[in-house]
Motif scaffolding. Structure first.
Motif, PDB file in Angstrom:
ATOM      1  N   ASN A  95     -12.815 -12.569 -96.393  1.00  0.00           N
ATOM      2  CA  ASN A  95     -11.912 -11.425 -96.297  1.00  0.00           C
ATOM      3  C   ASN A  95     -11.206 -11.429 -94.939  1.00  0.00           C
ATOM      4  O   ASN A  95     -11.683 -10.847 -93.967  1.00  0.00           O
ATOM      5  N   VAL A  96     -10.073 -12.089 -94.883  1.00  0.00           N
ATOM      6  CA  VAL A  96      -9.284 -12.195 -93.656  1.00  0.00           C
ATOM      7  C   VAL A  96      -8.584 -10.879 -93.351  1.00  0.00           C
ATOM      8  O   VAL A  96      -8.469 -10.475 -92.192  1.00  0.00           O
ATOM      9  N   ALA A  97      -8.146 -10.182 -94.377  1.00  0.00           N
ATOM     10  CA  ALA A  97      -7.379  -8.949 -94.187  1.00  0.00           C
ATOM     11  C   ALA A  97      -8.172  -7.903 -93.413  1.00  0.00           C
ATOM     12  O   ALA A  97      -7.623  -7.212 -92.551  1.00  0.00           O
ATOM     13  N   VAL A  98      -9.465  -7.769 -93.700  1.00  0.00           N
ATOM     14  CA  VAL A  98     -10.269  -6.762 -93.002  1.00  0.00           C
ATOM     15  C   VAL A  98     -10.411  -7.124 -91.524  1.00  0.00           C
ATOM     16  O   VAL A  98     -10.458  -6.253 -90.661  1.00  0.00           O
ATOM     17  N   CYS A  99     -10.423  -8.402 -91.228  1.00  0.00           N
ATOM     18  CA  CYS A  99     -10.488  -8.850 -89.835  1.00  0.00           C
ATOM     19  C   CYS A  99      -9.189  -8.510 -89.110  1.00  0.00           C
ATOM     20  O   CYS A  99      -9.204  -8.022 -87.979  1.00  0.00           O
ATOM     21  N   ARG A 100      -8.076  -8.738 -89.761  1.00  0.00           N
ATOM     22  CA  ARG A 100      -6.769  -8.378 -89.185  1.00  0.00           C
ATOM     23  C   ARG A 100      -6.692  -6.869 -88.949  1.00  0.00           C
ATOM     24  O   ARG A 100      -6.191  -6.405 -87.932  1.00  0.00           O
ATOM     25  N   ARG A 101      -7.191  -6.117 -89.912  1.00  0.00           N
ATOM     26  CA  ARG A 101      -7.161  -4.660 -89.784  1.00  0.00           C
ATOM     27  C   ARG A 101      -8.032  -4.192 -88.611  1.00  0.00           C
ATOM     28  O   ARG A 101      -7.672  -3.254 -87.911  1.00  0.00           O
ATOM     29  N   LEU A 102      -9.167  -4.846 -88.394  1.00  0.00           N
ATOM     30  CA  LEU A 102     -10.030  -4.499 -87.266  1.00  0.00           C
ATOM     31  C   LEU A 102      -9.264  -4.615 -85.956  1.00  0.00           C
ATOM     32  O   LEU A 102      -9.352  -3.730 -85.096  1.00  0.00           O
ATOM     33  N   GLY A 103      -8.513  -5.703 -85.776  1.00  0.00           N
ATOM     34  CA  GLY A 103      -7.731  -5.874 -84.550  1.00  0.00           C
ATOM     35  C   GLY A 103      -6.765  -4.721 -84.344  1.00  0.00           C
ATOM     36  O   GLY A 103      -6.660  -4.171 -83.237  1.00  0.00           O
ATOM     37  N   CYS A 104      -6.091  -4.312 -85.397  1.00  0.00           N
ATOM     38  CA  CYS A 104      -5.142  -3.187 -85.297  1.00  0.00           C
ATOM     39  C   CYS A 104      -5.871  -1.879 -85.007  1.00  0.00           C
ATOM     40  O   CYS A 104      -5.415  -1.066 -84.187  1.00  0.00           O
ATOM     41  N   GLU A 105      -6.990  -1.658 -85.665  1.00  0.00           N
ATOM     42  CA  GLU A 105      -7.758  -0.416 -85.461  1.00  0.00           C
ATOM     43  C   GLU A 105      -8.302  -0.331 -84.042  1.00  0.00           C
ATOM     44  O   GLU A 105      -8.271   0.737 -83.421  1.00  0.00           O
ATOM     45  N   LEU A 106      -8.798  -1.434 -83.496  1.00  0.00           N
ATOM     46  CA  LEU A 106      -9.316  -1.420 -82.125  1.00  0.00           C
ATOM     47  C   LEU A 106      -8.196  -1.183 -81.119  1.00  0.00           C
ATOM     48  O   LEU A 106      -8.387  -0.478 -80.123  1.00  0.00           O
ATOM     49  N   ALA A 107      -7.024  -1.759 -81.388  1.00  0.00           N
ATOM     50  CA  ALA A 107      -5.870  -1.545 -80.501  1.00  0.00           C
ATOM     51  C   ALA A 107      -5.431  -0.085 -80.520  1.00  0.00           C
ATOM     52  O   ALA A 107      -4.980   0.450 -79.497  1.00  0.00           O
ATOM     53  N   THR A 108      -5.576   0.571 -81.653  1.00  0.00           N
ATOM     54  CA  THR A 108      -5.241   1.992 -81.769  1.00  0.00           C
ATOM     55  C   THR A 108      -6.334   2.867 -81.148  1.00  0.00           C
ATOM     56  O   THR A 108      -6.048   3.874 -80.504  1.00  0.00           O
ATOM     57  N   TRP A 109      -7.582   2.482 -81.326  1.00  0.00           N
ATOM     58  CA  TRP A 109      -8.743   3.252 -80.846  1.00  0.00           C
ATOM     59  C   TRP A 109      -8.862   3.242 -79.334  1.00  0.00           C
ATOM     60  O   TRP A 109      -9.148   4.277 -78.719  1.00  0.00           O
ATOM     61  N   PHE A 110      -8.655   2.107 -78.708  1.00  0.00           N
ATOM     62  CA  PHE A 110      -8.963   1.947 -77.293  1.00  0.00           C
ATOM     63  C   PHE A 110      -8.271   2.947 -76.364  1.00  0.00           C
ATOM     64  O   PHE A 110      -8.942   3.548 -75.518  1.00  0.00           O
ATOM     65  N   PRO A 111      -6.966   3.167 -76.448  1.00  0.00           N
ATOM     66  CA  PRO A 111      -6.345   4.083 -75.480  1.00  0.00           C
ATOM     67  C   PRO A 111      -6.963   5.482 -75.485  1.00  0.00           C
ATOM     68  O   PRO A 111      -7.211   6.058 -74.425  1.00  0.00           O
TER      69      PRO A 111
END
Length: 151
Positions: A95-111
């Motif tokens: 499941n590559v898509a969930v990995c891609r989504r994790l990157g986006c979610e972490l980028a949104t979460w961090f700030p």
């Protein structure tokens, strides 16, 4: 794919050990966002190791200094690690898509995490170790103010 997260001095909190590890975190998340499919497993493993060390360091600071708001902060770290480990399992199943989504979610979460939870910890650590509030010098910060009108 949206553009990857990148370091910005707006993320600085004024406690150098935390600022350094946050910069590494941003670099790890950006690497995940940009990784080729064949490289995702290795990049995700690097991110997981980084987060385990990063969060344990902050959790240790909170425990050792009796930081008042530690429970919520430590629980948020645990939730992020749980998500990363679940995504590692999903990626192993293809499941590559969930990995891609994790990157986006972490980028949104961090700030938000840095602004609310980590900034309080940085302030606490500076006060305990240096006797005062952190001083932050930021460069290249975009202003929300409009440019002055030219006449």
């Amino acid at each position: 794919m949206n553009s990857a997260i990148s370091w910005d001095d707006g993320y600085l909190l004024g406690f150098t050990p935390m600022d350094l590890v946050h910069r590494e975190f941003v670099d790890c998340v950006a690497a995940l966002q940009r990784a080729e499919e064949a490289d995702l497993e290795g990049v995700l493993n690097t991110l997981a190791r980084h987060c385990e060390d990063h969060f344990e360091m902050e959790n240790r600071w909170m425990r050792e200094t009796d930081f008042p708001a530690s429970e919520c902060h430590i629980n948020e770290h645990a939730a992020v690690l749980k998500s990363i480990h679940e995504v590692k399992q999903q990626l192993a199943s293809g499941n590559v898509a969930v990995c891609r989504r994790l990157g986006c979610e972490l980028a949104t979460w961090f700030p938000g995490h840095a602004d609310y939870l980590d900034s309080a910890l940085a302030h606490w650590m500076c006060k305990r170790s240096l006797g005062g509030k952190p001083v932050v010098l930021r460069r290249n910060i975009r202003s929300n103010e409009s440019a002055p009108e030219q006449t």
